[in-house]
Design a protein around this motif. Structure first.
Motif, PDB file in Angstrom:
ATOM      1  N   ALA A   1       6.907  24.130  16.203  1.00  0.00           N
ATOM      2  CA  ALA A   1       6.830  22.806  16.821  1.00  0.00           C
ATOM      3  C   ALA A   1       5.388  22.293  16.829  1.00  0.00           C
ATOM      4  N   GLU A   2       4.439  23.176  17.114  1.00  0.00           N
ATOM      5  CA  GLU A   2       3.031  22.776  17.118  1.00  0.00           C
ATOM      6  C   GLU A   2       2.576  22.354  15.722  1.00  0.00           C
ATOM      7  N   GLU A   3       2.953  23.136  14.711  1.00  0.00           N
ATOM      8  CA  GLU A   3       2.578  22.794  13.337  1.00  0.00           C
ATOM      9  C   GLU A   3       3.220  21.474  12.910  1.00  0.00           C
ATOM     10  N   PHE A   4       4.477  21.266  13.308  1.00  0.00           N
ATOM     11  CA  PHE A   4       5.172  20.029  12.975  1.00  0.00           C
ATOM     12  C   PHE A   4       4.482  18.836  13.640  1.00  0.00           C
TER      13      PHE A   4
ATOM     14  N   VAL B   1       2.973  15.615  11.660  1.00  0.00           N
ATOM     15  CA  VAL B   1       3.679  14.341  11.783  1.00  0.00           C
ATOM     16  C   VAL B   1       2.957  13.385  12.722  1.00  0.00           C
ATOM     17  N   GLY B   2       2.365  13.898  13.759  1.00  0.00           N
ATOM     18  CA  GLY B   2       1.704  13.046  14.741  1.00  0.00           C
ATOM     19  C   GLY B   2       2.592  12.780  15.932  1.00  0.00           C
ATOM     20  N   THR B   3       2.160  11.865  16.788  1.00  0.00           N
ATOM     21  CA  THR B   3       2.890  11.611  18.034  1.00  0.00           C
ATOM     22  C   THR B   3       3.777  10.380  17.968  1.00  0.00           C
ATOM     23  N   ASN B   4       3.767   9.645  16.876  1.00  0.00           N
ATOM     24  CA  ASN B   4       4.549   8.409  16.773  1.00  0.00           C
ATOM     25  C   ASN B   4       5.915   8.618  16.147  1.00  0.00           C
TER      26      ASN B   4
END
Length: 90
Positions: free
Chosen positions: A61-64, A68-71
């Protein structure tokens, strides 16, 4: 062997953080492999060598999130519900 180690360390200074993490994982693997499975102290090393599902999921999840970012738009509750998953699609 010192010149070889110095050369490796010198090259490490030019790598980005994700690559440094890969190098660290590889060195830890080689160290673990050198010790042999039967010689490991399970009480200290189990979490690092045999991570739990939650540890793996957290790391993924951290790597994703980094890539991808927060948007990122989230799926609705309906989309991930049983009704939404098994809905007939034309």
């Amino acid at each position: 062997m010192e010149p070889l180690i110095d050369s490796i360390v010198q090259k490490l200074h030019h790598l980005p953080q994700p690559k440094l993490n890969e190098v660290l994982n590889f060195v830890e693997f080689l160290t673990w492999q050198e010790k042999g499975e039967n010689q490991l102290d399970v009480s200290e090393s189990t979490a690092e060598i045999n991570p739990t599902f939650e540890d793996i999921a957290d790391r993924l999840a951290e790597e994703f999130a980094k890539s991808v970012g927060t948007n990122l738009p989230l799926l609705s509750d309906y989309a991930v519900s049983r009704a939404g998953i098994y809905e007939e699609h034309p």
